[in-house]
Design a protein around this motif. Structure first.
Motif, PDB file in Angstrom:
ATOM      1  N   LEU A  92       0.793  -1.225   0.000  1.00 53.43           N
ATOM      2  CA  LEU A  92       0.000   0.000   0.000  1.00 53.43           C
ATOM      3  C   LEU A  92       0.825   1.274   0.000  1.00 53.43           C
ATOM      4  CD1 LEU A  92      -2.777  -1.155   2.479  1.00 53.43           C
ATOM      5  CD2 LEU A  92      -2.873  -1.072  -0.010  1.00 53.43           C
ATOM      6  N   PHE A  93       2.132   1.173   0.244  1.00 51.26           N
ATOM      7  CA  PHE A  93       2.950   2.377   0.331  1.00 51.26           C
ATOM      8  C   PHE A  93       3.783   2.564  -0.926  1.00 51.26           C
ATOM      9  CE2 PHE A  93       1.947   1.203   4.638  1.00 51.26           C
ATOM     10  CZ  PHE A  93       1.467   2.405   5.132  1.00 51.26           C
ATOM     11  N   GLY A  94       3.889   3.827  -1.349  1.00 51.62           N
ATOM     12  CA  GLY A  94       4.680   4.139  -2.528  1.00 51.62           C
ATOM     13  C   GLY A  94       6.163   4.063  -2.227  1.00 51.62           C
ATOM     14  N   SER A  95       6.978   4.079  -3.268  1.00 50.12           N
ATOM     15  CA  SER A  95       8.433   4.026  -3.079  1.00 50.12           C
ATOM     16  C   SER A  95       8.930   5.264  -2.335  1.00 50.12           C
ATOM     17  CB  SER A  95       9.137   3.889  -4.430  1.00 50.12           C
ATOM     18  OG  SER A  95       8.773   4.950  -5.290  1.00 50.12           O
ATOM     19  N   ASP A  96       8.148   6.323  -2.347  1.00 48.80           N
ATOM     20  CA  ASP A  96       8.498   7.533  -1.599  1.00 48.80           C
ATOM     21  C   ASP A  96       7.885   7.534  -0.202  1.00 48.80           C
ATOM     22  OD1 ASP A  96       5.845   7.861  -2.238  1.00 48.80           O
ATOM     23  OD2 ASP A  96       6.072   9.847  -3.133  1.00 48.80           O
ATOM     24  N   GLY A  97       7.267   6.413   0.200  1.00 56.20           N
ATOM     25  CA  GLY A  97       6.647   6.301   1.513  1.00 56.20           C
ATOM     26  C   GLY A  97       5.212   6.811   1.548  1.00 56.20           C
ATOM     27  N   ALA A 104      -3.880  10.390  -3.106  1.00 60.09           N
ATOM     28  CA  ALA A 104      -5.158  10.998  -3.515  1.00 60.09           C
ATOM     29  C   ALA A 104      -5.109  12.519  -3.357  1.00 60.09           C
ATOM     30  CB  ALA A 104      -6.301  10.408  -2.707  1.00 60.09           C
ATOM     31  N   GLN A 105      -4.512  12.985  -2.284  1.00 62.89           N
ATOM     32  CA  GLN A 105      -4.402  14.436  -2.078  1.00 62.89           C
ATOM     33  C   GLN A 105      -3.529  15.079  -3.147  1.00 62.89           C
ATOM     34  OE1 GLN A 105      -2.977  14.503   1.986  1.00 62.89           O
ATOM     35  NE2 GLN A 105      -5.047  14.767   2.800  1.00 62.89           N
ATOM     36  N   ARG A 106      -2.458  14.407  -3.553  1.00 58.97           N
ATOM     37  CA  ARG A 106      -1.553  14.958  -4.575  1.00 58.97           C
ATOM     38  C   ARG A 106      -2.258  15.237  -5.900  1.00 58.97           C
ATOM     39  NH1 ARG A 106       3.492  10.796  -3.876  1.00 58.97           N
ATOM     40  NH2 ARG A 106       4.175  11.563  -1.848  1.00 58.97           N
ATOM     41  N   VAL A 107      -3.257  14.423  -6.228  1.00 58.53           N
ATOM     42  CA  VAL A 107      -3.955  14.606  -7.509  1.00 58.53           C
ATOM     43  C   VAL A 107      -5.219  15.442  -7.359  1.00 58.53           C
ATOM     44  CG1 VAL A 107      -2.986  12.528  -8.562  1.00 58.53           C
ATOM     45  CG2 VAL A 107      -5.157  12.390  -7.311  1.00 58.53           C
ATOM     46  N   GLY A 108      -5.444  15.999  -6.170  1.00 54.03           N
ATOM     47  CA  GLY A 108      -6.565  16.911  -5.963  1.00 54.03           C
ATOM     48  C   GLY A 108      -7.874  16.276  -5.538  1.00 54.03           C
ATOM     49  N   PHE A 109      -7.849  15.040  -5.057  1.00 57.02           N
ATOM     50  CA  PHE A 109      -9.084  14.402  -4.600  1.00 57.02           C
ATOM     51  C   PHE A 109      -9.609  15.143  -3.380  1.00 57.02           C
ATOM     52  CE2 PHE A 109     -11.280  10.985  -2.129  1.00 57.02           C
ATOM     53  CZ  PHE A 109     -12.353  10.817  -2.998  1.00 57.02           C
ATOM     54  N   GLN A 110     -10.882  15.539  -3.416  1.00 57.88           N
ATOM     55  CA  GLN A 110     -11.475  16.354  -2.353  1.00 57.88           C
ATOM     56  C   GLN A 110     -12.221  15.544  -1.290  1.00 57.88           C
ATOM     57  OE1 GLN A 110     -11.050  19.842  -2.164  1.00 57.88           O
ATOM     58  NE2 GLN A 110      -9.539  19.286  -3.713  1.00 57.88           N
ATOM     59  N   GLY A 111     -12.376  14.255  -1.520  1.00 60.08           N
ATOM     60  CA  GLY A 111     -13.081  13.411  -0.559  1.00 60.08           C
ATOM     61  C   GLY A 111     -12.122  12.801   0.448  1.00 60.08           C
ATOM     62  N   ARG A 112     -12.641  11.834   1.189  1.00 58.88           N
ATOM     63  CA  ARG A 112     -11.840  11.110   2.169  1.00 58.88           C
ATOM     64  C   ARG A 112     -11.585   9.720   1.620  1.00 58.88           C
ATOM     65  NH1 ARG A 112     -13.721   8.583   7.413  1.00 58.88           N
ATOM     66  NH2 ARG A 112     -15.623   8.616   6.224  1.00 58.88           N
ATOM     67  N   VAL A 113     -10.353   9.263   1.655  1.00 60.69           N
ATOM     68  CA  VAL A 113     -10.012   7.917   1.197  1.00 60.69           C
ATOM     69  C   VAL A 113     -10.442   6.927   2.275  1.00 60.69           C
ATOM     70  CG1 VAL A 113      -8.118   6.348   0.620  1.00 60.69           C
ATOM     71  CG2 VAL A 113      -8.118   8.685  -0.268  1.00 60.69           C
ATOM     72  N   LEU A 114     -11.204   5.907   1.845  1.00 61.55           N
ATOM     73  CA  LEU A 114     -11.716   4.908   2.781  1.00 61.55           C
ATOM     74  C   LEU A 114     -10.899   3.621   2.767  1.00 61.55           C
ATOM     75  CD1 LEU A 114     -15.483   5.398   1.951  1.00 61.55           C
ATOM     76  CD2 LEU A 114     -14.263   6.225   3.984  1.00 61.55           C
ATOM     77  N   GLY A 115     -10.272   3.323   1.637  1.00 59.12           N
ATOM     78  CA  GLY A 115      -9.488   2.103   1.548  1.00 59.12           C
ATOM     79  C   GLY A 115      -8.950   1.888   0.150  1.00 59.12           C
ATOM     80  N   GLU A 116      -7.957   1.025   0.065  1.00 57.54           N
ATOM     81  CA  GLU A 116      -7.319   0.725  -1.214  1.00 57.54           C
ATOM     82  C   GLU A 116      -7.087  -0.780  -1.293  1.00 57.54           C
ATOM     83  OE1 GLU A 116      -3.924   3.082  -3.323  1.00 57.54           O
ATOM     84  OE2 GLU A 116      -2.960   1.583  -2.044  1.00 57.54           O
ATOM     85  N   ASN A 117      -7.444  -1.373  -2.423  1.00 62.96           N
ATOM     86  CA  ASN A 117      -7.155  -2.780  -2.695  1.00 62.96           C
ATOM     87  C   ASN A 117      -6.095  -2.852  -3.781  1.00 62.96           C
ATOM     88  OD1 ASN A 117      -9.043  -3.739  -0.872  1.00 62.96           O
ATOM     89  ND2 ASN A 117     -10.629  -4.024  -2.406  1.00 62.96           N
ATOM     90  N   ILE A 118      -5.172  -3.787  -3.635  1.00 64.32           N
ATOM     91  CA  ILE A 118      -4.102  -3.957  -4.614  1.00 64.32           C
ATOM     92  C   ILE A 118      -3.987  -5.432  -4.964  1.00 64.32           C
ATOM     93  CG2 ILE A 118      -2.803  -1.912  -3.911  1.00 64.32           C
ATOM     94  CD1 ILE A 118      -1.000  -3.787  -2.271  1.00 64.32           C
ATOM     95  N   SER A 119      -3.402  -5.689  -6.136  1.00 66.07           N
ATOM     96  CA  SER A 119      -3.201  -7.069  -6.551  1.00 66.07           C
ATOM     97  C   SER A 119      -2.073  -7.133  -7.567  1.00 66.07           C
ATOM     98  CB  SER A 119      -4.482  -7.624  -7.178  1.00 66.07           C
ATOM     99  OG  SER A 119      -4.284  -8.947  -7.610  1.00 66.07           O
ATOM    100  N   GLU A 120      -1.344  -8.216  -7.502  1.00 67.32           N
ATOM    101  CA  GLU A 120      -0.311  -8.540  -8.485  1.00 67.32           C
ATOM    102  C   GLU A 120      -0.750  -9.857  -9.104  1.00 67.32           C
ATOM    103  OE1 GLU A 120       4.332 -10.076  -8.319  1.00 67.32           O
ATOM    104  OE2 GLU A 120       3.167  -9.886  -6.490  1.00 67.32           O
ATOM    105  N   TRP A 164      -2.876  -4.276 -10.187  1.00 68.77           N
ATOM    106  CA  TRP A 164      -4.182  -3.642 -10.062  1.00 68.77           C
ATOM    107  C   TRP A 164      -4.248  -2.788  -8.802  1.00 68.77           C
ATOM    108  CZ3 TRP A 164      -7.450  -4.020 -14.023  1.00 68.77           C
ATOM    109  CH2 TRP A 164      -7.390  -5.133 -14.864  1.00 68.77           C
ATOM    110  N   VAL A 165      -4.929  -1.633  -8.896  1.00 64.09           N
ATOM    111  CA  VAL A 165      -5.177  -0.782  -7.732  1.00 64.09           C
ATOM    112  C   VAL A 165      -6.610  -0.260  -7.811  1.00 64.09           C
ATOM    113  CG1 VAL A 165      -4.475   1.270  -6.427  1.00 64.09           C
ATOM    114  CG2 VAL A 165      -2.748  -0.029  -7.701  1.00 64.09           C
ATOM    115  N   MET A 166      -7.353  -0.416  -6.718  1.00 61.77           N
ATOM    116  CA  MET A 166      -8.707   0.140  -6.588  1.00 61.77           C
ATOM    117  C   MET A 166      -8.764   0.929  -5.291  1.00 61.77           C
ATOM    118  SD  MET A 166     -12.277  -1.758  -5.696  1.00 61.77           S
ATOM    119  CE  MET A 166     -12.766  -2.337  -7.289  1.00 61.77           C
ATOM    120  N   THR A 167      -9.254   2.163  -5.368  1.00 56.99           N
ATOM    121  CA  THR A 167      -9.399   3.002  -4.190  1.00 56.99           C
ATOM    122  C   THR A 167     -10.847   3.434  -4.054  1.00 56.99           C
ATOM    123  OG1 THR A 167      -7.147   3.829  -4.495  1.00 56.99           O
ATOM    124  CG2 THR A 167      -8.558   5.083  -3.023  1.00 56.99           C
ATOM    125  N   MET A 168     -11.355   3.384  -2.841  1.00 56.12           N
ATOM    126  CA  MET A 168     -12.706   3.857  -2.552  1.00 56.12           C
ATOM    127  C   MET A 168     -12.614   5.107  -1.684  1.00 56.12           C
ATOM    128  SD  MET A 168     -14.990   2.004  -3.949  1.00 56.12           S
ATOM    129  CE  MET A 168     -15.385   0.380  -4.522  1.00 56.12           C
TER     130      MET A 168
END
Length: 192
Positions: A92-97, A104-120, A164-168
């Motif tokens: 769940l963490f980027g290479s920059d931590g 989500a904040q970096r790209v201007g998302f105005q809501g609250r992040v509830l969760g993220e699913n990832i898959s390889e 794969w990455v899915m964020t709600m």
């Protein structure tokens, strides 16, 4: 007679062509080996809307409101999918931590992040969703009743592996203005 020979000749040619057709590869267990799911540059909308429809069907069955695709969350997810590939590990963490919230904040998302699913995986988006629904923690993200926005993206490596990455997230969060001592100092004095 010539006509009958021609018909049999065409039939024999057809059968010969069928027998030479390549067959799927079979693994040592006798089962077909998985095929690589290739995603083309024009497949983005189809994949995102197929996943959105599937998620909303699952959410409706669970009695929670539908979500809609959010372009900012899609962008954050695309960045993280590529980053996981570079790191060669699903986490769940980027290479920059960075966390899902920070991305989500970096790209201007105005809501609250509830969760993220990832898959390889080498699986399709719907096979990946099915795998997420089998696990309690990732299923909770998909079915979070507070979710109104969904991001979905992926990165496919040349050999076919898909990250794969899915964020709600919620809709925009309205924040009350914050006041500091400086705010009040700049106000004119009150008169009666």
């Amino acid at each position: 007679m010539l006509r009958r020979q021609m018909i049999f000749g065409v039939m024999a040619l057809g059968l010969a062509a069928c027998s030479g057709a390549p067959k799927g590869r079979i693994g040592p267990d006798g089962l077909p080996l998985p095929q690589v799911y290739r995603i083309g540059p024009d497949d983005t909308d189809d994949i995102q809307f197929r996943m959105l429809d599937s998620v909303n069907t699952l959410r409706a069955a669970a009695g929670v409101p539908a979500v809609e695709l959010d372009p900012q969350l899609n962008a954050a997810d695309a960045t993280h999918a590529r980053d996981m590939s570079i790191q060669n590990r699903p986490w769940l963490f980027g290479s920059d931590g960075s966390s899902p919230l920070e991305r989500a904040q970096r790209v201007g998302f105005q809501g609250r992040v509830l969760g993220e699913n990832i898959s390889e995986s080498y699986e399709t988006e719907l096979e990946t969703l099915a795998a997420w629904m089998k696990q309690a923690d990732t299923r909770r993200v998909v079915l979070d009743p507070a979710a109104r926005k969904m991001g979905l993206s992926w990165f496919q490596e040349p050999a076919g592996k898909i990250w794969w990455v899915m964020t709600m997230g919620t809709g925009p969060v309205v924040q009350a203005p914050t006041f500091t001592a400086d705010t009040f100092a700049s106000l004119p004095p009150m008169t009666q």
